[in-house]
Write an enzyme that holds these catalytic residues in place. Sequence first.
Site, mmCIF file in Angstrom:
data_model
loop_
_atom_site.group_PDB
_atom_site.id
_atom_site.type_symbol
_atom_site.label_atom_id
_atom_site.label_comp_id
_atom_site.label_asym_id
_atom_site.label_seq_id
_atom_site.Cartn_x
_atom_site.Cartn_y
_atom_site.Cartn_z
ATOM 1 N N ASN A 62 0.834 -1.196 0.000
ATOM 2 C CA ASN A 62 0.000 0.000 0.000
ATOM 3 C C ASN A 62 0.873 1.252 0.000
ATOM 4 O OD1 ASN A 62 0.511 -0.871 2.767
ATOM 5 N ND2 ASN A 62 -1.002 0.597 3.475
ATOM 6 N N GLU A 64 0.233 5.210 0.665
ATOM 7 C CA GLU A 64 -0.708 6.216 1.141
ATOM 8 C C GLU A 64 -0.345 7.609 0.657
ATOM 9 O OE1 GLU A 64 -2.197 4.078 5.256
ATOM 10 O OE2 GLU A 64 -1.019 5.896 5.419
ATOM 11 N N CYS A 73 -4.025 0.506 -2.634
ATOM 12 C CA CYS A 73 -3.861 -0.708 -1.833
ATOM 13 C C CYS A 73 -2.795 -1.619 -2.435
ATOM 14 C CB CYS A 73 -5.178 -1.471 -1.772
ATOM 15 S SG CYS A 73 -6.523 -0.587 -0.988
ATOM 16 N N GLU A 75 -2.915 -4.879 -2.983
ATOM 17 C CA GLU A 75 -3.435 -5.842 -3.951
ATOM 18 C C GLU A 75 -3.552 -5.232 -5.341
ATOM 19 O OE1 GLU A 75 -5.637 -6.701 0.000
ATOM 20 O OE2 GLU A 75 -4.720 -4.979 -0.997
ATOM 21 N N CYS A 112 -9.992 -5.399 0.512
ATOM 22 C CA CYS A 112 -11.114 -4.460 0.628
ATOM 23 C C CYS A 112 -12.027 -4.626 -0.596
ATOM 24 C CB CYS A 112 -10.599 -3.027 0.739
ATOM 25 S SG CYS A 112 -9.954 -2.340 -0.800
ATOM 26 N N CYS A 115 -10.449 -3.670 -4.003
ATOM 27 C CA CYS A 115 -9.478 -4.682 -4.436
ATOM 28 C C CYS A 115 -10.186 -5.948 -4.913
ATOM 29 C CB CYS A 115 -8.495 -4.993 -3.321
ATOM 30 S SG CYS A 115 -7.329 -3.640 -3.039
#
Length: 160
Positions: A62, A64, A73, A75, A112, A115
């Site tokens: 990830n 940010e 993210c 993934e 999530c 993803c």
Amino acid sequence: MKELKIESIFQVYDDLNELPNDVFLLMNNAIKARIKAYAPYSKFKVGAAILLDNGEIVTGNNQENVSYPSGLCAERTAIYYAGAKYPDSKILKMAITAASSNQKTKQPIPPCGACRQAIAEYEIKQDSPVEIYFMGEVGNIMKSNSLSNLLPLLFDKKAL
């Protein structure tokens, strides 16, 4: 009116040592990626590793941004890189691990919603399932045999 019952089935491994060798290697790649994640705001680092049918392993973590929606993210970082670098390769397996700087993450952390939808796109595109393994920092590892197990009422191109 009818009632629709949807079930999901997962395999649960007690720890890393119980995983098959190839998945153990894949999860270790995800752990290495997680350690390098850029998560100064949430303090929640995630790493992902993907095994392709050409034998390549692609990782992501990830990333940010102070403007939260601008981050990405682990993934999706991994899956989009795999799609860009190896567009004709199928994704066989994905390993995901997450850890918080605030507490020990002991529960498996699944992808999530965004993803899941991104993984679904590739699973549909390649017309074959993607095995997904996910864990926290320590503890159990869960396995889903397909993304459709995690996202059973899938939105795909047939709806367009």
